[in-house]
Design a protein around this motif. Structure first.
Motif, PDB file in Angstrom:
ATOM      1  N   VAL A  20       0.845  -1.184   0.000  1.00 49.59           N
ATOM      2  CA  VAL A  20       0.000   0.000   0.000  1.00 49.59           C
ATOM      3  C   VAL A  20       0.885   1.239   0.000  1.00 49.59           C
ATOM      4  O   VAL A  20       1.828   1.334   0.786  1.00 49.59           O
ATOM      5  CB  VAL A  20      -0.900   0.001   1.258  1.00 49.59           C
ATOM      6  CG1 VAL A  20      -1.662   1.304   1.385  1.00 49.59           C
ATOM      7  CG2 VAL A  20      -1.846  -1.187   1.221  1.00 49.59           C
ATOM      8  N   ASN A  36      -3.130   9.488   7.588  1.00 50.96           N
ATOM      9  CA  ASN A  36      -2.584  10.071   6.371  1.00 50.96           C
ATOM     10  C   ASN A  36      -3.708  10.454   5.414  1.00 50.96           C
ATOM     11  O   ASN A  36      -4.864  10.098   5.631  1.00 50.96           O
ATOM     12  CB  ASN A  36      -1.618   9.096   5.704  1.00 50.96           C
ATOM     13  CG  ASN A  36      -0.198   9.263   6.228  1.00 50.96           C
ATOM     14  OD1 ASN A  36       0.398  10.324   6.068  1.00 50.96           O
ATOM     15  ND2 ASN A  36       0.330   8.238   6.891  1.00 50.96           N
ATOM     16  N   THR A  39      -4.271   6.591   0.311  1.00 52.25           N
ATOM     17  CA  THR A  39      -3.433   5.471  -0.104  1.00 52.25           C
ATOM     18  C   THR A  39      -3.792   5.083  -1.527  1.00 52.25           C
ATOM     19  O   THR A  39      -4.893   5.346  -2.002  1.00 52.25           O
ATOM     20  CB  THR A  39      -3.644   4.219   0.783  1.00 52.25           C
ATOM     21  OG1 THR A  39      -5.038   3.925   0.858  1.00 52.25           O
ATOM     22  CG2 THR A  39      -3.069   4.407   2.166  1.00 52.25           C
ATOM     23  N   ALA A  48      -8.804   9.788   2.753  1.00 43.77           N
ATOM     24  CA  ALA A  48      -9.340   9.957   4.109  1.00 43.77           C
ATOM     25  C   ALA A  48     -10.524  10.919   4.088  1.00 43.77           C
ATOM     26  O   ALA A  48     -10.664  11.725   3.164  1.00 43.77           O
ATOM     27  CB  ALA A  48      -8.247  10.503   5.028  1.00 43.77           C
TER      28      ALA A  48
ATOM     29  N   ALA B  89      -3.172  -1.456   5.690  1.00 46.75           N
ATOM     30  CA  ALA B  89      -4.539  -0.905   5.688  1.00 46.75           C
ATOM     31  C   ALA B  89      -4.628   0.195   4.640  1.00 46.75           C
ATOM     32  O   ALA B  89      -3.780   1.086   4.584  1.00 46.75           O
ATOM     33  CB  ALA B  89      -4.898  -0.346   7.066  1.00 46.75           C
ATOM     34  N   THR B  90      -5.652   0.116   3.801  1.00 50.35           N
ATOM     35  CA  THR B  90      -5.856   1.175   2.811  1.00 50.35           C
ATOM     36  C   THR B  90      -6.729   2.282   3.385  1.00 50.35           C
ATOM     37  O   THR B  90      -6.693   3.413   2.917  1.00 50.35           O
ATOM     38  CB  THR B  90      -6.535   0.619   1.550  1.00 50.35           C
ATOM     39  OG1 THR B  90      -7.759  -0.033   1.934  1.00 50.35           O
ATOM     40  CG2 THR B  90      -5.636  -0.376   0.850  1.00 50.35           C
ATOM     41  N   ARG B  91      -7.529   1.923   4.378  1.00 49.87           N
ATOM     42  CA  ARG B  91      -8.416   2.921   5.009  1.00 49.87           C
ATOM     43  C   ARG B  91      -9.002   2.335   6.289  1.00 49.87           C
ATOM     44  O   ARG B  91      -9.245   1.138   6.364  1.00 49.87           O
ATOM     45  CB  ARG B  91      -9.566   3.285   4.079  1.00 49.87           C
ATOM     46  CG  ARG B  91     -10.664   4.116   4.765  1.00 49.87           C
ATOM     47  CD  ARG B  91     -11.827   4.364   3.854  1.00 49.87           C
ATOM     48  NE  ARG B  91     -11.480   5.345   2.837  1.00 49.87           N
ATOM     49  CZ  ARG B  91     -12.034   5.410   1.633  1.00 49.87           C
ATOM     50  NH1 ARG B  91     -12.953   4.539   1.291  1.00 49.87           N
ATOM     51  NH2 ARG B  91     -11.656   6.345   0.780  1.00 49.87           N
ATOM     52  N   TYR B 119       0.522   5.549   8.909  1.00 53.30           N
ATOM     53  CA  TYR B 119      -0.864   5.421   9.331  1.00 53.30           C
ATOM     54  C   TYR B 119      -1.786   5.445   8.123  1.00 53.30           C
ATOM     55  O   TYR B 119      -1.517   6.159   7.155  1.00 53.30           O
ATOM     56  CB  TYR B 119      -1.232   6.576  10.263  1.00 53.30           C
ATOM     57  CG  TYR B 119      -0.442   6.574  11.544  1.00 53.30           C
ATOM     58  CD1 TYR B 119      -0.789   5.723  12.585  1.00 53.30           C
ATOM     59  CD2 TYR B 119       0.662   7.405  11.718  1.00 53.30           C
ATOM     60  CE1 TYR B 119      -0.054   5.709  13.767  1.00 53.30           C
ATOM     61  CE2 TYR B 119       1.398   7.394  12.885  1.00 53.30           C
ATOM     62  CZ  TYR B 119       1.035   6.544  13.905  1.00 53.30           C
ATOM     63  OH  TYR B 119       1.766   6.526  15.062  1.00 53.30           O
ATOM     64  N   PRO B 120      -2.869   4.706   8.192  1.00 48.70           N
ATOM     65  CA  PRO B 120      -3.804   4.719   7.052  1.00 48.70           C
ATOM     66  C   PRO B 120      -4.676   5.975   7.057  1.00 48.70           C
ATOM     67  O   PRO B 120      -4.813   6.641   8.093  1.00 48.70           O
ATOM     68  CB  PRO B 120      -4.659   3.472   7.292  1.00 48.70           C
ATOM     69  CG  PRO B 120      -4.647   3.275   8.771  1.00 48.70           C
ATOM     70  CD  PRO B 120      -3.298   3.773   9.251  1.00 48.70           C
ATOM     71  N   PRO B 121      -5.278   6.293   5.907  1.00 49.77           N
ATOM     72  CA  PRO B 121      -6.314   7.331   5.886  1.00 49.77           C
ATOM     73  C   PRO B 121      -7.405   6.943   6.888  1.00 49.77           C
ATOM     74  O   PRO B 121      -7.745   5.769   7.005  1.00 49.77           O
ATOM     75  CB  PRO B 121      -6.862   7.278   4.462  1.00 49.77           C
ATOM     76  CG  PRO B 121      -5.911   6.455   3.668  1.00 49.77           C
ATOM     77  CD  PRO B 121      -5.119   5.631   4.600  1.00 49.77           C
ATOM     78  N   ARG B 122      -7.913   7.935   7.562  1.00 51.69           N
ATOM     79  CA  ARG B 122      -8.924   7.659   8.602  1.00 51.69           C
ATOM     80  C   ARG B 122     -10.105   8.596   8.447  1.00 51.69           C
ATOM     81  O   ARG B 122      -9.947   9.774   8.130  1.00 51.69           O
ATOM     82  CB  ARG B 122      -8.286   7.868   9.976  1.00 51.69           C
ATOM     83  CG  ARG B 122      -9.183   7.523  11.146  1.00 51.69           C
ATOM     84  CD  ARG B 122      -8.433   7.644  12.470  1.00 51.69           C
ATOM     85  NE  ARG B 122      -8.314   9.015  12.933  1.00 51.69           N
ATOM     86  CZ  ARG B 122      -7.682   9.401  14.041  1.00 51.69           C
ATOM     87  NH1 ARG B 122      -7.064   8.502  14.803  1.00 51.69           N
ATOM     88  NH2 ARG B 122      -7.629  10.660  14.394  1.00 51.69           N
TER      89      ARG B 122
END
Lengths: 151, 151, 151
Positions: A20, A36, A39, A48, B89-91, B119-122
């Motif tokens: 990723v 972030n 991705t 996000a 993790a993509t999200r 960190y993934p998009p959140r």
């Protein structure tokens, strides 16, 4: 593979590379915590939840309609950095804190930004609260072949 | 396909096999109703919204911070059973029932579990209510090449 | 590619074709605003949040349980138009406006529609409000190889 437009997982040099890719395009807002902006994984781009933060000042845009537009523009910038236009959105999820007040504004802004469309599938819900007591957040997923893929 | 890391849809023996694989890894919590823990489809892994249920007792973990950690660990176990780490993790989508109270705890736990990241998009929203009047739920999407794929 | 069931991004004639296909199958409800029913991108099918609108009358179904069923059926129709069954759902997200009142109905309807399963991963949250002050919305993601793909 000639003649197809399939994009392989990655033009990876060796298998130790991550699956990723984390996105942090120039001009975007700055994530301040444990998250972030987006991705890429394969041909999918995950952005996000975006709010109406001005990337120049890192502050929330004042006017409600302008703030909603800014949130969409923040999402757009990240998608475009990976070659995806708004028309390449596979889905958006919209969170508002007042359905009756903000849904019409969301429609207006989408019309402005998407023009003749096609518009993506949308899920819109009114939630209790967003971060910073904000009024609107949009989470977009996009699809665009990877750069450098053997299409 | 030599030299690429593309994973085909499945090493299916014949076209009657399902498109989507249901996940039920050892050590995970037990789904009690009309849902499952996760799926794999192609290179994507979709984990159900996870809460802080202790897989040993099937009861909610008592302490708030411990419960949030447990929810993330429940998600992690399912992802790892398919070869995806937290960094894959993509999200994630985070649902809390009190933004001001739980968001800081979520940040702390993510720092603890993800370390230096990425960190993934959140997306994080405060909702009215979760199942069992719980306080936190996290829904994760991951990306990892399929086992046995011709990479 | 013989022997694999991989579906290429698209059987595109030239690279100018869009990455994302908008879905508007016959018999489905009519989107009235700045959104569409669904998209296909690669092997993934993304359906917009569906509510219990009767496609014949474009009005909400009266009875609560019937309305929840109708929402699922609206989702099912869109998925099936792309060759995906309910068992090909990779995830559903369920939004209700009363967890204690509607979750049991959702379980009953899913049992009715999915039969012996497998059931998809599910995230279920209670939100403040849905469009039209509705009670239930379901957002489904599906996975099915593209028609005409070289499987």
């Amino acid at each position: 593979m000639e003649g197809t437009f399939y994009a392989p997982l990655k033009d990876r040099k060796h298998p130790d590379e991550p699956n990723v890719e984390t996105l942090s395009p120039e001009g975007a807002i700055q994530p301040t915590g444990t998250w972030n902006l987006g991705t890429r994984a394969g041909d999918s781009i995950y952005v996000a939840g975006m709010r109406g933060i001005d990337p120049e000042t890192n502050a929330l845009v004042k006017n409600e309609k302008d703030r909603i537009r800014q949130a969409f523009l923040n999402m757009k910038l990240i998608a475009e950095s990976e070659g995806a236009s708004l028309q390449d959105a596979t889905r958006i999820v919209v969170y508002v804190t007042d359905m009756f007040r903000y849904r019409p504004l969301v429609n207006e802004i989408q019309q402005e930004l998407w023009g003749d469309g096609p518009y993506p599938p949308r899920t819109i819900v009114e939630v209790d609260r967003l971060n910073q007591d904000d009024i609107f957040e949009v989470e977009g997923t996009f699809h665009a072949p990877q750069k450098g893929s053997n299409k």
